[in-house]
Design a protein around this motif. Sequence first.
Motif, short mmCIF file in Angstrom:
data_model
loop_
_atom_site.label_atom_id
_atom_site.label_comp_id
_atom_site.label_asym_id
_atom_site.label_seq_id
_atom_site.Cartn_x
_atom_site.Cartn_y
_atom_site.Cartn_z
N UNK A 6 -18.48 -0.01 97.89
CA UNK A 6 -19.22 0.49 99.06
C UNK A 6 -18.35 0.54 100.31
N UNK A 7 -17.18 1.15 100.16
CA UNK A 7 -16.28 1.30 101.32
C UNK A 7 -16.02 2.78 101.56
N UNK A 8 -15.75 3.15 102.82
CA UNK A 8 -15.48 4.56 103.12
C UNK A 8 -14.23 5.06 102.39
N UNK A 9 -14.31 6.30 101.95
CA UNK A 9 -13.20 6.91 101.21
C UNK A 9 -11.90 6.84 102.02
N UNK A 10 -11.99 7.05 103.34
CA UNK A 10 -10.77 7.06 104.15
C UNK A 10 -10.03 5.72 104.03
N UNK A 11 -10.81 4.63 103.98
CA UNK A 11 -10.16 3.32 103.86
C UNK A 11 -9.48 3.17 102.51
N UNK A 12 -10.15 3.67 101.48
CA UNK A 12 -9.57 3.57 100.13
C UNK A 12 -8.29 4.40 100.04
N UNK A 13 -8.36 5.58 100.63
CA UNK A 13 -7.19 6.47 100.62
C UNK A 13 -6.04 5.84 101.42
#
Length: 487
Positions: free
Chosen positions: A411-418
């Motif tokens: 449940x984390x924003x995609x931008x953070x994962x990227x």
Amino acid sequence: MPFHFDTSYARLPEHFYQRVALTPVSHPGLIVVNQALAEQLGVSPEGLASPEGVALLAGNRVLEGTSPLALAYAGHQFGHFVPQLGDGRAILLGEVVDRDGRRRDIQLKGSGRTRFSRGGDGRAALGPVLREYLVSEAMAALGVPTTRSLAAVTTGEVVRRETPLPGAILTRVASSHLRIGTFEYFAARRDSQAIVELTRYALARHYPEAPTPAGPAVALLDQVIGAQAKLVARWMALGFVHGVMNTDNCSIAGETIDYGPCAFLDAYHPSRTFSSIDEQGRYAFGNQPRIALWNLTRLAEALLPTVDPDEDRAEAVLTEHLESYSGRFNAHYAAELRKKLGLMTERDGDLELALGLLAPMAEQRVDYTLCFRGLANVLLGDDTKVVRLFSEPAPLREWLERWRRRLALDERPVEEQVALMGSVNPAFIPRNHQVEAMITAATEGDRAPFFRLLSVLADPYREQAEAADLAEAPGQDQFGYRTFCGT
Ligand code: AMP
Ligand code: MG
């Protein structure tokens, strides 16, 4: 005076080293000075690049009041014990304390013969010197503990290998040059007093905070196990193959040392080796974690006589620490893989998930660096880059679904994962075929490829459009790369 040496190693007993009178070279010439590192060491880069500085880096001049040392060590080479190796073509100029208060060795490599040279000429060729300079600096930029390169000079002399080659000298910087082989040197001579002294020295220099409830030898072993577990996990995450994990190339400080036959994986497979002398695949990519444990076991054996007068008790406590290695390595490796996959929480099955990608990568010999770098694009809606790396994409597509389901649990924003993935999956590594082309060019007098690679690899996690060619995997004709020991 470019360096203010304070050489603690010279205060150890005389039989730990040889004081060396350096052999001057005919025409020293500057190739490169590492400005940022020089400044960190509190050394003037202009001073190093001046004629007096170059004379120092070539071994043609020794600072007043200092005496270069060749360090004694032994080592297991490809599993076989050699009781005396030592600095046969390197010398410790001295130690400096850097801007952060860290003590660092300044060593010349390729500086001429010493008592430890055996049949060797004590010299180094330009190619291996530039390779070590480039790859060690790339490793530092990638965030891997490593020895560093402060400078490289030419000697104006020819070294004879299979062919005559231009000679060069590397200035290497290390947290120390203590190796597992240093301990083995004294263990082979049953010199327990020296081991006690060396242990005290190593703990004070590298692990001053280490708790010592079971005594200094056990404390040191425990710290080195921790440092090596972490280091090898970094190598495994980046696809780095050291190539010659002999115990004399295994640093007590936990730094990558000796860039002789190293290589980065292109096509992924755990059994990959690159070194022409590693015929049995002892130091293959996938063997590195267990070879580190094998080496640590040699350290434990060297320390054994100083642990406890009761040998069984000594063995029991050392064994207990060695047994902690696997768990520690696995924890580091799993953490590395999680980041590579953009995972921000820990869940059971994460390691299996990562292995689920590595299996088809191995089967299809997929480029390791491009594949991990490309995963972030999948999250941004473009899977073509990754998919086209696989000749048979079905297993990948299945895996991508599994991965997405796992990512969703965070449940984390995609931008953070990227962003996380971009900070651990490099766009640029020192690709073997490019390193080789750089060496060929430099040997023929063209240093432009060296400086270009050096500058791109200084920022390996950033997209650099103008260097897109350097991110590419080798073409069919560039496979089958072999490295040769840099001697
Ligand atoms: P390495 O392969 O660099 O880890 O070196 C293994 C051992 O061989 C060390 O004791 C080196 O000092 C020694 N050695 C390697 N090359 C030379 C050389 N050209 N001359 C003298 N000794 C060397
Ligand atoms: Mg070595």
